[in-house]
Scaffold this active site. Structure first.
Site, PDB file in Angstrom:
ATOM      1  N   PRO A 101       0.836  -1.226   0.078  1.00 38.00           N
ATOM      2  CA  PRO A 101       0.001  -0.107  -0.140  1.00 38.00           C
ATOM      3  C   PRO A 101       0.866   1.254   0.036  1.00 38.00           C
ATOM      4  O   PRO A 101       1.841   1.403   0.999  1.00 38.00           O
ATOM      5  CB  PRO A 101      -0.675  -0.056   1.354  1.00 38.00           C
ATOM      6  CG  PRO A 101      -0.739  -1.592   1.625  1.00 38.00           C
ATOM      7  CD  PRO A 101       0.390  -2.116   1.187  1.00 38.00           C
ATOM      8  N   GLU A 102       0.498   2.127  -0.812  1.00 31.07           N
ATOM      9  CA  GLU A 102       1.385   3.428  -1.021  1.00 31.07           C
ATOM     10  C   GLU A 102       0.335   4.663  -0.576  1.00 31.07           C
ATOM     11  O   GLU A 102      -0.688   4.194  -0.114  1.00 31.07           O
ATOM     12  CB  GLU A 102       1.795   3.476  -2.493  1.00 31.07           C
ATOM     13  CG  GLU A 102       3.052   2.471  -2.791  1.00 31.07           C
ATOM     14  CD  GLU A 102       3.398   2.732  -4.125  1.00 31.07           C
ATOM     15  OE1 GLU A 102       3.341   3.719  -4.702  1.00 31.07           O
ATOM     16  OE2 GLU A 102       4.130   1.691  -4.626  1.00 31.07           O
ATOM     17  N   LYS A 146       2.658   7.610   5.001  1.00 29.19           N
ATOM     18  CA  LYS A 146       2.151   6.283   4.829  1.00 29.19           C
ATOM     19  C   LYS A 146       1.591   5.887   6.194  1.00 29.19           C
ATOM     20  O   LYS A 146       1.101   4.521   6.331  1.00 29.19           O
ATOM     21  CB  LYS A 146       2.680   5.196   4.048  1.00 29.19           C
ATOM     22  CG  LYS A 146       3.155   5.638   2.370  1.00 29.19           C
ATOM     23  CD  LYS A 146       3.605   4.433   1.604  1.00 29.19           C
ATOM     24  CE  LYS A 146       4.924   3.798   2.087  1.00 29.19           C
ATOM     25  NZ  LYS A 146       5.415   2.605   1.064  1.00 29.19           N
ATOM     26  N   HIS A 162      -4.435 -14.159  10.204  1.00 34.41           N
ATOM     27  CA  HIS A 162      -3.928 -12.951  10.014  1.00 34.41           C
ATOM     28  C   HIS A 162      -4.633 -11.663  10.364  1.00 34.41           C
ATOM     29  O   HIS A 162      -4.017 -10.509  10.154  1.00 34.41           O
ATOM     30  CB  HIS A 162      -3.417 -12.823   8.696  1.00 34.41           C
ATOM     31  CG  HIS A 162      -2.928 -13.852   8.063  1.00 34.41           C
ATOM     32  ND1 HIS A 162      -1.683 -14.356   8.556  1.00 34.41           N
ATOM     33  CD2 HIS A 162      -2.946 -14.573   7.024  1.00 34.41           C
ATOM     34  CE1 HIS A 162      -1.256 -15.475   7.734  1.00 34.41           C
ATOM     35  NE2 HIS A 162      -2.086 -15.585   6.688  1.00 34.41           N
ATOM     36  N   ARG A 219       2.035 -10.836   6.033  1.00 33.65           N
ATOM     37  CA  ARG A 219       3.396 -10.690   6.142  1.00 33.65           C
ATOM     38  C   ARG A 219       4.003 -10.071   7.454  1.00 33.65           C
ATOM     39  O   ARG A 219       5.014 -10.086   7.811  1.00 33.65           O
ATOM     40  CB  ARG A 219       3.822  -9.996   5.215  1.00 33.65           C
ATOM     41  CG  ARG A 219       3.391 -10.431   3.608  1.00 33.65           C
ATOM     42  CD  ARG A 219       4.130  -9.886   2.549  1.00 33.65           C
ATOM     43  NE  ARG A 219       3.659 -10.338   1.180  1.00 33.65           N
ATOM     44  CZ  ARG A 219       3.929  -9.929   0.104  1.00 33.65           C
ATOM     45  NH1 ARG A 219       5.106  -8.846   0.363  1.00 33.65           N
ATOM     46  NH2 ARG A 219       3.589  -9.953  -0.950  1.00 33.65           N
ATOM     47  N   LYS A 267      22.996  17.389  -7.077  1.00 34.32           N
ATOM     48  CA  LYS A 267      22.592  15.844  -6.650  1.00 34.32           C
ATOM     49  C   LYS A 267      22.958  15.055  -7.855  1.00 34.32           C
ATOM     50  O   LYS A 267      22.314  15.423  -8.959  1.00 34.32           O
ATOM     51  CB  LYS A 267      21.381  15.735  -6.047  1.00 34.32           C
ATOM     52  CG  LYS A 267      20.997  16.162  -4.915  1.00 34.32           C
ATOM     53  CD  LYS A 267      21.931  15.675  -3.730  1.00 34.32           C
ATOM     54  CE  LYS A 267      21.088  16.176  -2.219  1.00 34.32           C
ATOM     55  NZ  LYS A 267      21.170  17.513  -2.166  1.00 34.32           N
ATOM     56  N   ARG A 308      14.431  -1.826  -6.622  1.00 31.62           N
ATOM     57  CA  ARG A 308      12.936  -1.827  -6.821  1.00 31.62           C
ATOM     58  C   ARG A 308      12.813  -2.066  -8.627  1.00 31.62           C
ATOM     59  O   ARG A 308      13.327  -1.262  -9.043  1.00 31.62           O
ATOM     60  CB  ARG A 308      12.403  -0.368  -6.333  1.00 31.62           C
ATOM     61  CG  ARG A 308      12.608  -0.238  -4.839  1.00 31.62           C
ATOM     62  CD  ARG A 308      11.870  -1.258  -4.096  1.00 31.62           C
ATOM     63  NE  ARG A 308      10.395  -1.288  -4.125  1.00 31.62           N
ATOM     64  CZ  ARG A 308       9.826  -0.481  -3.496  1.00 31.62           C
ATOM     65  NH1 ARG A 308      10.358   0.599  -2.654  1.00 31.62           N
ATOM     66  NH2 ARG A 308       8.468  -0.590  -3.479  1.00 31.62           N
TER      67      ARG A 308
END
Length: 272
Positions: free
Chosen positions: A2-3, A57, A90, A109, A150, A259
């Site tokens: 979930p973002e 989040k 869960h 998880r 950067k 990622r």
């Protein structure tokens, strides 16, 4: 995972059921998720829920006594159910309300978190966070100042919570595609026009995802159990070896910062 849009969708979904209600009990079935669940959460029993906020989040359920801080981790989800609905595998935490409803946290998880914060005390997990992407504080001038000199690749830069919060893997890939910027571009090399466009696209992509109820890939569903529909809007994420929806070139995939990252080589040329 979930973002930001999924967490905001969860916040919007649970708020009507929780706000103004009194907490009757907090049932903890698993004493440790990502971190141990603190006993101090029991201080919230008997307290009235004043508000449900989101920072990055994290969700905060605020009461006059203190706040429960929730992170959904990799696979966590929240459901509002009738109290008599039996718990399932869960289901680790229940926040039971006096109106007969329960906020149930499920996390296969166990990478999520339930934490506690006293009133007026900022929890350490919320320190050192950058601005929210949908606020005026996150703008092209701020971005340019942070990116100055950067060499970090732009995808990792916009996923850094110290720069801006909540731009996770899915939405980073999608925002960069919409801005036509290759994900491996050095952020310090971006032109002012590219920065302006990227900031605008980050906001637009996140706003659209929230309106669609988030993105359902593996683990996320909305509070009512329905899927998020932004997956139908994805241009590059999860579409490796498929044709670009704009130019018909083949979508590329590579790990950047461990990622999975997706882009179109034609729409997002890499200029070293």
């Amino acid at each position: 995972m979930p973002e930001l849009p999924e967490v905001e969708t969860s916040r919007l979904g649970i708020t009507p059921h929780l706000q103004g209600q009194t907490i009757k009990a907090i049932v903890v079935r698993t004493d440790k998720l990502r971190w141990p669940i603190p006993q101090e959460l029991q201080k919230l029993v008997g307290q009235r829920v004043q508000s449900i906020r989101r920072r990055a989040k994290y969700l905060m359920i605020d009461t006059p006594k203190g706040s429960a801080i929730i992170h959904l981790g990799m696979s966590g989800s929240l459901r509002v159910l009738d109290e008599e609905v039996p718990s399932a595998k869960h289901d680790h935490v229940d926040l039971v309300l006096e109106n007969g409803k329960v906020l149930r946290y499920n996390d296969p998880r166990k990478f999520g978190a339930w934490l506690y914060s006293e009133v007026g005390v900022a929890h350490q997990v919320l320190s050192k966070l950058g601005p929210e992407p949908l606020t005026n504080e996150f703008n092209s001038e701020y971005f340019a100042e942070k990116a100055k000199n950067k060499k970090t690749v732009v995808k990792q830069f916009i996923m850094n919570n110290a720069v801006v919060v909540g731009v996770g893997n899915i939405y980073a890939s999608e925002s960069l595609f919409m801005a036509q910027i290759h994900p491996k571009t050095s952020v310090g090399s971006l032109k002012a026009s590219q920065i302006t466009l990227l900031v605008a696209e980050i906001k637009k992509v996140l706003e659209t995802a929230i309106k669609q109820g988030g993105t359902t890939l593996k683990d996320f569903n909305q509070v009512d159990g329905k899927p998020g529909y932004f997956a139908q809007e994805l241009h590059v994420y999860g579409r490796a070896k498929k044709k670009c929806l704009l130019c018909s070139s083949i979508i590329q995939e590579e790990k950047i910062g461990q990622r999975n990252t997706f882009w179109c080589g034609h729409c997002q040329p890499f200029n070293k």
